[in-house]
Scaffold this motif. Structure first.
Motif, PDB file in Angstrom:
ATOM      1  N   ARG A   1       1.024  -1.098  -0.009  1.00 53.83           N
ATOM      2  CA  ARG A   1       0.070   0.007  -0.167  1.00 53.83           C
ATOM      3  C   ARG A   1       1.004   1.221  -0.008  1.00 53.83           C
ATOM      4  NH1 ARG A   1      -4.475  -1.964   4.595  1.00 53.83           N
ATOM      5  NH2 ARG A   1      -5.694  -3.427   3.150  1.00 53.83           N
ATOM      6  N   HIS A   2       1.808   1.224   0.836  1.00 53.58           N
ATOM      7  CA  HIS A   2       2.708   2.445   0.862  1.00 53.58           C
ATOM      8  C   HIS A   2       3.616   2.612  -0.471  1.00 53.58           C
ATOM      9  CE1 HIS A   2       6.021   5.258   1.960  1.00 53.58           C
ATOM     10  NE2 HIS A   2       6.946   4.379   1.681  1.00 53.58           N
ATOM     11  N   THR A   3       3.984   1.563  -1.019  1.00 52.64           N
ATOM     12  CA  THR A   3       4.582   1.460  -2.564  1.00 52.64           C
ATOM     13  C   THR A   3       3.692   2.002  -3.448  1.00 52.64           C
ATOM     14  OG1 THR A   3       5.987  -0.376  -1.693  1.00 52.64           O
ATOM     15  CG2 THR A   3       5.973   0.271  -3.921  1.00 52.64           C
ATOM     16  N   ALA A   4       2.779   1.458  -3.612  1.00 48.85           N
ATOM     17  CA  ALA A   4       1.589   1.928  -4.576  1.00 48.85           C
ATOM     18  C   ALA A   4       1.287   3.394  -4.559  1.00 48.85           C
ATOM     19  CB  ALA A   4       0.238   1.335  -4.106  1.00 48.85           C
ATOM     20  N   ALA A   5       1.413   4.078  -3.178  1.00 50.05           N
ATOM     21  CA  ALA A   5       1.194   5.335  -2.952  1.00 50.05           C
ATOM     22  C   ALA A   5       2.579   6.293  -3.618  1.00 50.05           C
ATOM     23  CB  ALA A   5       0.981   5.882  -1.557  1.00 50.05           C
ATOM     24  N   VAL A   6       3.661   5.756  -3.483  1.00 53.88           N
ATOM     25  CA  VAL A   6       4.852   6.268  -3.925  1.00 53.88           C
ATOM     26  C   VAL A   6       4.821   6.408  -5.441  1.00 53.88           C
ATOM     27  CG1 VAL A   6       7.194   5.917  -4.200  1.00 53.88           C
ATOM     28  CG2 VAL A   6       6.234   5.752  -2.008  1.00 53.88           C
ATOM     29  N   PHE A   7       4.274   5.329  -5.914  1.00 54.30           N
ATOM     30  CA  PHE A   7       4.419   4.960  -7.301  1.00 54.30           C
ATOM     31  C   PHE A   7       3.228   5.990  -7.976  1.00 54.30           C
ATOM     32  CE2 PHE A   7       6.774   1.352  -6.917  1.00 54.30           C
ATOM     33  CZ  PHE A   7       7.643   1.394  -8.184  1.00 54.30           C
ATOM     34  N   GLU A   8       2.089   6.065  -7.359  1.00 53.69           N
ATOM     35  CA  GLU A   8       1.287   7.202  -7.921  1.00 53.69           C
ATOM     36  C   GLU A   8       1.789   8.602  -7.900  1.00 53.69           C
ATOM     37  OE1 GLU A   8      -2.001   8.400  -9.563  1.00 53.69           O
ATOM     38  OE2 GLU A   8      -1.634   6.468  -8.871  1.00 53.69           O
ATOM     39  N   GLN A   9       2.742   9.040  -6.954  1.00 61.21           N
ATOM     40  CA  GLN A   9       3.450  10.140  -7.146  1.00 61.21           C
ATOM     41  C   GLN A   9       4.261  10.293  -8.181  1.00 61.21           C
ATOM     42  OE1 GLN A   9       5.493  10.422  -3.083  1.00 61.21           O
ATOM     43  NE2 GLN A   9       3.539  11.051  -2.061  1.00 61.21           N
ATOM     44  N   LEU A  10       5.030   9.163  -8.519  1.00 64.65           N
ATOM     45  CA  LEU A  10       5.958   9.142  -9.694  1.00 64.65           C
ATOM     46  C   LEU A  10       5.146   9.380 -10.759  1.00 64.65           C
ATOM     47  CD1 LEU A  10       8.434   5.989  -8.803  1.00 64.65           C
ATOM     48  CD2 LEU A  10       8.696   8.699  -8.338  1.00 64.65           C
ATOM     49  N   ARG A  11       3.932   8.902 -10.823  1.00 64.22           N
ATOM     50  CA  ARG A  11       3.187   8.909 -12.232  1.00 64.22           C
ATOM     51  C   ARG A  11       2.758  10.247 -12.449  1.00 64.22           C
ATOM     52  NH1 ARG A  11       1.254   3.511 -11.205  1.00 64.22           N
ATOM     53  NH2 ARG A  11      -0.259   4.262  -9.258  1.00 64.22           N
ATOM     54  N   GLY A  12       2.630  10.970 -11.291  1.00 64.34           N
ATOM     55  CA  GLY A  12       2.307  12.573 -11.525  1.00 64.34           C
ATOM     56  C   GLY A  12       3.655  13.283 -12.098  1.00 64.34           C
ATOM     57  N   GLN A  13       4.803  12.909 -11.934  1.00 63.47           N
ATOM     58  CA  GLN A  13       5.753  13.318 -12.658  1.00 63.47           C
ATOM     59  C   GLN A  13       6.119  13.292 -14.231  1.00 63.47           C
ATOM     60  OE1 GLN A  13       9.108  12.280 -10.321  1.00 63.47           O
ATOM     61  NE2 GLN A  13       8.187  12.586  -8.433  1.00 63.47           N
ATOM     62  N   ARG A  14       5.395  12.490 -14.788  1.00 59.92           N
ATOM     63  CA  ARG A  14       5.514  12.043 -16.268  1.00 59.92           C
ATOM     64  C   ARG A  14       5.087  12.982 -17.062  1.00 59.92           C
ATOM     65  NH1 ARG A  14       2.860   5.955 -16.083  1.00 59.92           N
ATOM     66  NH2 ARG A  14       4.387   4.956 -14.837  1.00 59.92           N
ATOM     67  N   LEU A  15       5.918  13.499 -17.825  1.00 57.72           N
ATOM     68  CA  LEU A  15       5.578  14.625 -18.992  1.00 57.72           C
ATOM     69  C   LEU A  15       5.710  14.107 -20.213  1.00 57.72           C
ATOM     70  CD1 LEU A  15       7.283  17.535 -16.855  1.00 57.72           C
ATOM     71  CD2 LEU A  15       4.715  17.173 -16.946  1.00 57.72           C
ATOM     72  N   ALA A  16       6.646  13.307 -20.441  1.00 59.68           N
ATOM     73  CA  ALA A  16       6.839  12.758 -21.967  1.00 59.68           C
ATOM     74  C   ALA A  16       5.922  11.950 -22.634  1.00 59.68           C
ATOM     75  CB  ALA A  16       8.269  11.955 -21.870  1.00 59.68           C
ATOM     76  N   THR A  17       6.074  12.034 -23.720  1.00 58.73           N
ATOM     77  CA  THR A  17       5.091  11.219 -24.566  1.00 58.73           C
ATOM     78  C   THR A  17       5.940  10.027 -25.366  1.00 58.73           C
ATOM     79  OG1 THR A  17       5.285  12.723 -26.613  1.00 58.73           O
ATOM     80  CG2 THR A  17       3.757  13.217 -24.842  1.00 58.73           C
ATOM     81  N   SER A  18       5.013   9.198 -26.168  1.00 57.02           N
ATOM     82  CA  SER A  18       5.761   8.239 -26.734  1.00 57.02           C
ATOM     83  C   SER A  18       6.442   8.793 -28.327  1.00 57.02           C
ATOM     84  CB  SER A  18       4.642   6.968 -27.366  1.00 57.02           C
ATOM     85  OG  SER A  18       3.745   7.800 -28.178  1.00 57.02           O
ATOM     86  N   GLU A  19       5.820  10.058 -28.366  1.00 57.09           N
ATOM     87  CA  GLU A  19       6.581  10.529 -29.777  1.00 57.09           C
ATOM     88  C   GLU A  19       7.958  11.198 -29.178  1.00 57.09           C
ATOM     89  OE1 GLU A  19       3.522  11.118 -28.884  1.00 57.09           O
ATOM     90  OE2 GLU A  19       2.408  10.398 -30.769  1.00 57.09           O
TER      91      GLU A  19
END
Length: 278
Positions: A206-224
């Protein structure tokens, strides 16, 4: 003479974007995927051949390489992009899924490269790009098997680059982090949901899932964005081995490569809070 590139995993994400980008730049593109019905739009592009390739099947890789040379007469570059990531604690991951992770992410590229090398050797020229990950440089919990597969791919690619350099064949590694518009996270979530839960790990997961959710918020790049880095790796004419494809992982990559072991481990434990019982 137009150059030809074969790309695996073109049904979505990096592979699809990379196929579209090379086609726009006038390359002959062999866009491969397990189910070619997902490539109908690519098949309508000029100089694009959509053909089946299951990287887990060596005969399928041989057939795709043969289709490429039969259609276009040459093969100048190969991009090994097909892959997936398991998410979950190691103990709850069934052994058959562990084998599948390596079959796709490690042995898959090996199958494609083995099939392509006779053509590339005969030309004494070519570029092989293996799409790795930030998880091939640093590690995080809950993705131990994905990290293991990408660490293996990086070690194989680096060693292979020495073997092939004398033959005029260049090997390169592209390292993306989190990207907004691929189906990678969806499959990882599905794989995790199929695993049996072990109660002793519940608080940690559960703790790790919350950390990964924060990391997902840092995604800015696209597949292009990643496709453009792959294009650079194929076309820049250099012998550069590694290319960082997204900025979200730069700090971790630099920490792993440029700090002491003890400083790096301390940084990771403090930054992500992986300190044991909570």
């Amino acid at each position: 003479m137009q150059k030809t590139i074969l790309i695996t995993g073109c049904s979505s994400g990096f592979g699809r974007s990379t196929a579209q980008l090379f086609a726009r730049h006038g390359w002959n593109v062999v866009a491969t995927m397990r189910d070619i019905s997902a490539g109908a739009d690519l098949a309508r592009l000029p100089n694009v051949l959509v053909t089946p390739l299951d990287v887990q099947d060596p005969a399928s890789a041989q057939a795709a390489i043969a289709a490429a040379t039969d259609r276009f007469g040459t093969l100048d570059a190969v991009v090994n992009n097909a892959g997936f990531g398991l998410f979950g604690v190691f103990e709850s991951t069934p052994p058959q899924k562990v084998r599948e992770q390596f079959d796709v992410n490690v042995f898959g590229p090996m199958n494609v490269i083995r099939a392509a090398l006779p053509q590339l050797r005969s030309q004494r020229a070519g570029v092989i790009v293996n799409v790795s990950s930030g998880a091939g440089v640093f590690t995080l919990p809950m993705v131990s098997l994905y990290c293991a597969s990408k660490f293996a791919l990086e070690g194989y690619s680096e060693s292979l680059s020495y073997e092939l350099a004398a033959l005029g064949i260049t090997v390169k590694i592209v390292e993306p982090g989190g990207v907004l518009d691929t189906g990678f996270s969806n499959r990882s979530g599905q794989e995790a949901g199929a695993q049996a839960e072990i109660a002793d790990y519940r608080d940690f997961t559960r703790h790790t899932a919350a950390v990964f959710e924060q990391l997902r918020g840092q995604r800015l790049a696209t597949s292009e964005d990643v496709a453009r880095v792959i294009y650079q790796a194929v076309t820049d004419g250099s012998d550069q081995l590694r290319y960082l494809a997204t900025e979200d992982i730069r700090s971790l990559v630099e920490a792993r490569r440029n700090t002491s072991e003890s400083d790096y481990i301390t940084l990771m434990r403090q930054r992500y809070g992986f300190t044991g019982q909570r």
